[in-house]
Design a protein around this motif. Structure first.
Motif: not given
Length: 147
Positions: A89, A92-93, A98, A136, A138
């Protein structure tokens, strides 16, 4: 261009005649829910130093498949599935994916990564990887940050 090694740095300290060394910023550090340390390179120089110089050969390396992004290192040779998903994760972020959903993230042991001769900083090739698909998040990434 200077960082990539294509141009020489002609900056010299006027007094001592010595070359100024630029301080390379440090990778960002995260902690998985089980406490495992996860590091993330935020640029090509950090990625290169993290992956090729400071990670143990048995650590796990993650990167978004076929897209620019951060190198992520799990400092554990046998992470849990939960830790792998958390690190995926993060990878990917901190990539061009994103805003996407179901992002493919490759992972492999650091010992299976190599840098081709003459490649730019941060560019590596690898084989024998496995792939996870994550979306992703945040808030989830910020929760794992150690800042």
């Amino acid at each position: 261009m200077q960082q990539g090694g294509y141009l020489r740095d002609h900056e010299h300290n006027q007094r001592s005649g010595k070359k100024k060394r630029r301080q390379v910023s440090k990778p960002e550090v995260f902690a998985a829910s089980d406490g495992t340390k996860i590091e993330v390179g935020k640029n090509n120089l950090q990625n290169e130093k993290l992956t090729l110089h400071s990670a143990a050969k048995t650590d796990i390396w993650l990167h978004v498949k076929n897209m620019p992004g951060s190198h992520v290192i799990i400092h554990n040779p046998a992470p849990t599935d939960q830790t792998l998903l958390e690190a995926a994760n993060i990878a990917a972020y901190y990539s061009k994916a994103r805003q996407s959903s179901s992002v493919p993230v490759d992972y492999v042991q650091v010992k299976k990564i190599r840098k081709p001769n003459g490649a730019k900083p941060g560019y590596v090739i690898y084989e024998g990887q496995k792939t996870l698909f994550v979306t992703p998040d945040r808030a989830f990434v910020e929760k794992l940050s150690t800042k």
